[in-house]
Design an enzyme around this catalytic site. Structure first.
Site, PDB file in Angstrom:
ATOM      1  CE  LYS A 196       5.951 -19.982 -11.037  1.00 28.86           C
ATOM      2  NZ  LYS A 196       6.681 -19.846 -11.749  1.00 28.86           N
ATOM      3  CG  PHE A 215       3.851 -29.992 -25.248  1.00 26.43           C
ATOM      4  CD1 PHE A 215       3.832 -29.623 -26.709  1.00 26.43           C
ATOM      5  CD2 PHE A 215       5.592 -29.430 -25.001  1.00 26.43           C
ATOM      6  CE1 PHE A 215       4.696 -28.699 -27.641  1.00 26.43           C
ATOM      7  CE2 PHE A 215       5.372 -28.372 -25.882  1.00 26.43           C
ATOM      8  CZ  PHE A 215       5.426 -28.312 -27.000  1.00 26.43           C
ATOM      9  CB  SER A 261      12.374 -24.873  -6.362  1.00 32.96           C
ATOM     10  OG  SER A 261      11.306 -25.156  -8.174  1.00 32.96           O
ATOM     11  CB  VAL A 290       9.011 -23.430 -22.509  1.00 33.51           C
ATOM     12  CG1 VAL A 290       7.199 -23.181 -22.499  1.00 33.51           C
ATOM     13  CG2 VAL A 290       9.025 -24.138 -23.980  1.00 33.51           C
ATOM     14  N   GLY A 333       6.973 -24.784  -5.998  1.00 32.62           N
ATOM     15  CA  GLY A 333       7.028 -23.923  -4.703  1.00 32.62           C
ATOM     16  C   GLY A 333       8.945 -22.813  -5.799  1.00 32.62           C
TER      17      GLY A 333
END
Length: 380
Positions: free
Chosen positions: A207, A96, A154, A295, A152
């Site tokens: 990742k 988006f 988090s 999402v 990172g």
């Protein structure tokens, strides 16, 4: 070269686009640091509920947010508002982002530019573009060169609980990365800077694909050996893809690379891991997406990764297998068996040629070939 306006020593005015998990947690982090934070949401119900109760009714629902945060929306803030903030932070899904930036661009003044930060992770499906290229297409090369990226290991829930967390902050303009790191840096939130936003973006996108693979493995009932194999071989594939693209292989050894990979491959709090786990349990992708509640960037990103590895001629069997499970209907057990039956090969091998896509992107941004060398070989 365009630079953002000087940042106040404290009490910066920050506008965050996105009121999901990560946008909300960063709003809490900055608001708790005594910055004046505005959090834009598409849903009017979220805006009204947040301003009345200082709680997000959809995400981090048990968290009490600082009074220094005001929700705004659903209309886009006007030009006067945009030009009166010090920081613009984008925490909306990559798919988006192009539309939002296109709408926003007429309000941006290159002579009074806010510090611009992106925390989304993914590859645009239709164009195969990284966020850096989306910015260049919609806002121009000057703004793209000044953009800063944060990534990172988090998880949002742990950030709002003030658990020690570290992230990577990268920009093609090093002074902008330093500004962003200074904005976020707190005793419980440590920032490390770099000049390889392409590698940081690829790490954050790639990742998620391997987190889906790890989740599938756990969903099938496989345990520690298999997960460790997926993480290690996933890191190898990520590094190979990233190096061929034009990123520094060292970036994948940092927080945005192996750090985030380990986190998302090892925790049920990861949306992408959860998608994989439920696939391994036998659920269909359609049902998972409809009931996930948020999402999972790894699903559309897998399409982009498939195109990249085909364009670059990279052998990335795990990523290719995830694509086949998601979009070609391959059974997860068959995918695992076929991976394990591949012939022996070298464990570590970087691509013979590197840098094509990154070189084209840097040329679009007005950078020269020497800049690619600076990114890929920062020690030279």
């Amino acid at each position: 070269m365009v630079y953002s306006k000087p940042q106040p020593a404290s009490n910066s005015r920050v506008l965050i686009f996105g009121a999901g998990n990560f946008g909300s947690c960063l709003a809490s982090h900055l608001g708790d640091s005594q910055h004046e934070v505005y959090m834009w949401a598409r849903e009017e119900t979220i805006v009204n509920h947040f301003n009345l109760h200082h709680r997000n009714p959809m995400y981090l629902t048990e968290h009490d947010f600082p009074s220094t945060i005001t929700a705004v929306g659903p209309n886009m803030p006007d030009k006067a508002f945009i030009n009166n903030v010090d920081v613009l932070l984008f925490a909306i899904p990559t798919q988006f982002l192009r539309g939002t930036l296109t709408t926003l661009r007429p309000s941006l003044d290159l002579n009074n530019l806010p510090l611009i930060i992106f925390v989304n992770k993914g590859i645009e499906v239709d164009t195969n573009a990284l966020t850096l290229e989306i910015i260049a297409d919609t806002c121009g090369p000057e703004i793209a060169n000044a953009a800063t990226f944060i990534s990172g290991p988090s998880f949002a829930k742990e950030i709002v609980e003030r658990q020690p967390t570290s992230v990577s902050v990268a920009s093609l303009t090093e002074t902008e990365a330093v500004k962003a790191a200074s904005l976020f840096h707190q005793p419980h939130f440590r920032c490390y800077t770099g000049v390889d936003p392409i590698g940081l973006e690829l790490s954050g996108a790639l990742k998620n694909v391997y987190a889906i693979a790890s989740g599938m493995s756990d969903g099938l009932g496989y345990e520690n050996n298999t997960r460790a194999m997926i993480i290690t071989r996933g890191l190898s594939e990520m590094t190979c893809i990233g190096t061929a693209y034009g990123a520094s292989p060292l970036t994948f050894l940092g927080l945005a690379g192996v750090g985030d990979l380990f986190l998302t491959c090892s925790s049920s709090n990861s949306r992408n891991y959860t998608v994989g786990y439920r696939l391994g349990q036998g659920e269909s992708l359609d049902v998972i997406i409809k009931t996930l509640g948020s999402v999972a960037e790894g699903v559309p990103t897998t399409k982009g990764v498939k195109k990249i590895i085909e364009e670059l001629g990279i052998n990335a069997p795990i990523a290719s297998s995830v694509y086949d499970v998601l979009f070609n209907g391959k059974d997860t057990r068959v995918a695992v068996r076929e991976l394990m039956e591949l012939p022996p090969s070298k464990e570590l091998e970087l691509p013979a040629t590197a840098g094509g896509p990154a070189r084209r992107l840097l040329l679009k941004l007005g950078q020269d070939a020497e800049r690619l060398t600076d990114i890929m070989h920062p020690h030279l």
